[in-house]
Design an enzyme around this catalytic site. Sequence first.
Site, PDB file in Angstrom:
ATOM      1  N   LYS A 194     -10.583   0.034  -2.109  1.00 29.99           N
ATOM      2  CA  LYS A 194     -10.507  -0.737  -0.872  1.00 29.99           C
ATOM      3  C   LYS A 194     -11.645  -0.291   0.056  1.00 29.99           C
ATOM      4  O   LYS A 194     -11.991   0.884   0.063  1.00 29.99           O
ATOM      5  CB  LYS A 194      -9.159  -0.504  -0.190  1.00 29.99           C
ATOM      6  N   SER A 211      -2.693   0.980  -4.526  1.00 32.46           N
ATOM      7  CA  SER A 211      -3.152   2.081  -3.680  1.00 32.46           C
ATOM      8  C   SER A 211      -4.526   2.578  -4.104  1.00 32.46           C
ATOM      9  O   SER A 211      -4.886   2.532  -5.282  1.00 32.46           O
ATOM     10  CB  SER A 211      -2.147   3.238  -3.761  1.00 32.46           C
ATOM     11  N   ASP A 239       0.874  -1.164   0.000  1.00 30.69           N
ATOM     12  CA  ASP A 239       0.000   0.000   0.000  1.00 30.69           C
ATOM     13  C   ASP A 239       0.918   1.223   0.000  1.00 30.69           C
ATOM     14  O   ASP A 239       2.135   1.099   0.225  1.00 30.69           O
ATOM     15  CB  ASP A 239      -0.882  -0.032   1.255  1.00 30.69           C
ATOM     16  N   MET A 240       0.377   2.407  -0.231  1.00 31.98           N
ATOM     17  CA  MET A 240       1.230   3.592  -0.239  1.00 31.98           C
ATOM     18  C   MET A 240       0.996   4.503   0.965  1.00 31.98           C
ATOM     19  O   MET A 240       1.895   4.730   1.775  1.00 31.98           O
ATOM     20  CB  MET A 240       1.037   4.401  -1.527  1.00 31.98           C
ATOM     21  N   ASP A 241      -0.228   5.029   1.099  1.00 33.74           N
ATOM     22  CA  ASP A 241      -0.511   5.981   2.174  1.00 33.74           C
ATOM     23  C   ASP A 241      -0.416   5.294   3.531  1.00 33.74           C
ATOM     24  O   ASP A 241      -1.116   4.320   3.797  1.00 33.74           O
ATOM     25  CB  ASP A 241      -1.907   6.581   1.986  1.00 33.74           C
TER      26      ASP A 241
END
Length: 220
Positions: free
Chosen positions: A142, A109, A8-10
């Site tokens: 998501k 993401s 994931d990124m954040d």
Amino acid sequence: MIEAVIFDMDGVIVDSEPLWLQAKKEAGARFGFTVTEEDGAQTVGLRIDEISQRWVRTKGLDPACADALTEAMIGQVIAQVRQLDDPMAGVRDTLGWLARSPLKVGLASSSPLRLIDAVLERFGLADHFQVRVSAEHLPLGKPHPQVYLEAAAALGVLPQHCLAIEDSVNGVIAAKAAQMTALCVPEPALYRDQRFGIADFRLPSLADFDCPQLRRLLGL
């Protein structure tokens, strides 16, 4: 056997959750409604346009302003990301460690691709990811698993052979729904949150990634 690691990124690569909360609050003020801490917490890990649509329904906003609300939040976060100095703790070491392994590496993401690119460019990390997939144009973000399924397909790996790294409950739900092994690295205040019990592994930080349990999982 794990053949790929999908980030994931954040909240995993970049400490953007405080940036998103600030952007949500300022966008709310601009459009005439209040964003509470609870509003911010409930929308962590969701796609930004879905957050805007939720607030149109719950805050009594004109539906015509949803796109402008989305763009206001994204634009502010991109501007703030460009002022950051470093990714989250352990990210560079973890990516370097994976680069020396036979594992494939991807990114999945809920954030739009232009924000993903801004983050990877800012920190010089783009070359570490063989694929990057945004849920921006997917039917659902998501906790729906589609963004993870798309990333696995792009890597040419079955979802069951992927390790997903997440920081949010919505993200872990998405990873598990995709039949992936889930590693969560929650923010410190939520580390013992029972909702993360669905994850297969839990670490305080990616600085702890090179540990015996994960080495065994990854066959290294």
